[in-house]
Design an enzyme around this catalytic site. Sequence first.
Site, PDB file in Angstrom:
ATOM      1  NE  ARG A  78      20.579  83.894  -6.412  1.00 39.97           N
ATOM      2  CZ  ARG A  78      20.156  83.015  -7.323  1.00 39.97           C
ATOM      3  NH1 ARG A  78      19.012  83.228  -7.962  1.00 39.97           N
ATOM      4  NH2 ARG A  78      20.859  81.943  -7.600  1.00 39.97           N
TER       5      ARG A  78
ATOM      6  CG  ASP B 254      20.263  76.263 -12.378  1.00 40.44           C
ATOM      7  OD1 ASP B 254      21.382  75.977 -11.924  1.00 40.44           O
ATOM      8  OD2 ASP B 254      19.717  77.364 -12.202  1.00 40.44           O
TER       9      ASP B 254
ATOM     10  CD  GLU C  37      13.193  73.678  -8.975  1.00 46.45           C
ATOM     11  OE1 GLU C  37      13.644  72.524  -8.800  1.00 46.45           O
ATOM     12  OE2 GLU C  37      13.315  74.597  -8.130  1.00 46.45           O
TER      13      GLU C  37
ATOM     14  CG  HIS D 214      17.254  73.605 -10.355  1.00 45.19           C
ATOM     15  ND1 HIS D 214      16.372  73.975 -11.346  1.00 45.19           N
ATOM     16  CD2 HIS D 214      17.607  74.748  -9.710  1.00 45.19           C
ATOM     17  CE1 HIS D 214      16.191  75.291 -11.310  1.00 45.19           C
ATOM     18  NE2 HIS D 214      16.915  75.785 -10.330  1.00 45.19           N
TER      19      HIS D 214
ATOM     20  CE  LYS E 111      21.443  77.619  -7.355  1.00 49.92           C
ATOM     21  NZ  LYS E 111      20.683  77.443  -8.624  1.00 49.92           N
TER      22      LYS E 111
ATOM     23  CE1 TYR F 148      13.711  79.113  -8.541  1.00 45.69           C
ATOM     24  CE2 TYR F 148      15.212  80.504  -7.278  1.00 45.69           C
ATOM     25  CZ  TYR F 148      14.148  80.369  -8.153  1.00 45.69           C
ATOM     26  OH  TYR F 148      13.527  81.492  -8.649  1.00 45.69           O
TER      27      TYR F 148
END
Length: 370
Positions: A15, A268, A116, A94, A73, A92
């Site tokens: 991505r 995740d 997120e 996490h 990511k 993101y």
Amino acid sequence: MLIGVPKEIKLQENRVGLVPSSVREVIRVGASVIVETNAGIGISDEQYLAAGAEIVDTADEVFGRADLIVKVKEPQPVECHRLREGQTIFTYLHLAPDPQQTRLLKESGVTAIAYETVTQLGGGLPLLTPMSQVAGRMSIQAGAHCLEVAEGGSGILLGGVPGVAPANVVVIGGGVVGSNAARVAMGMEAYVTIIDKSLSRLQELDVQFGSKLSTIYATVEALEHYVTKADLVIGAVLVPGAAAPKLVTKSMLCAMRPGSVVVDVAIDQGGCFETSRATTHSEPTYVVDGVVHYCVANMPGAVPRTSTFALNNATLPFVLSFVTHGVKLALLNDPHLLKGLNVHRGMITHEAVARDLGYPYIDAKDALMR
């Protein structure tokens, strides 16, 4: 503002943070954009050049020059070491199950905003939703494949055939992931049960899907009963920003029929099965006590074109706000975007992350005003 778009380096992650149409939009409101060559999903350098971006050869140059890094990511350790104080990263993160990344982001002095944990009026997580939709739908696709004997499964066809019962699918969590998983599983004519602790959500799902879906209130006894009888269990649990609770114990898994499958979409955030550990698309599964575990930590990365465009649709308005107002003012003006601020100049500004990792919590607005 100079925005940098590096190529993702996490294993089998294709991505990309901004597509050419998004680049055109941010340039239109006054930003400049640099993109690492061969950024991802088959978009050529020429397409980015046509949109007005500058192509650079290395990630070092992207990180070294950009004011705002837009990724997909979480930054890998080598990327964390490239970050610097005064720089902003929007991606993101996490963080709750990832103490190493959290420490490196703190040490870098960067402002780190997590997709997120950004919220929206009326509830919900608008930047997590598109990837949750993808992951929820993929979870059934992956689970159905894992049920095949060649993959270690019990040899059950998800929808059965006339005269043979369909598979029993249990979805733990009725949010975006869970409802999308249930939708696909029902479309494949499996027998589907959703377990959730919110009565209002169960009522909504009952109205949405009717008699095709069974809804069960979450208790330990209910989990034990339904998980142990399932052919496929989807873990779709989310506590925003926090580590996922381990709702399914090893003893429950031991009681499942050999060849049953669990797909942990919550991986995740650390996973909601006691036996879960993150896997990759190249080695997506492992077996514990005869149960096949699929725990790929970036499931939407397997369908990067769909995922990238869906994510850009959601993130672009926030990137435009950063360009128009500056990062600090954009955060202070939007309490929902402010919820995305996880780390700022060495301070942990998301309460769940601070609690789970044992750091002092600093209110996000207070941190920005220091």
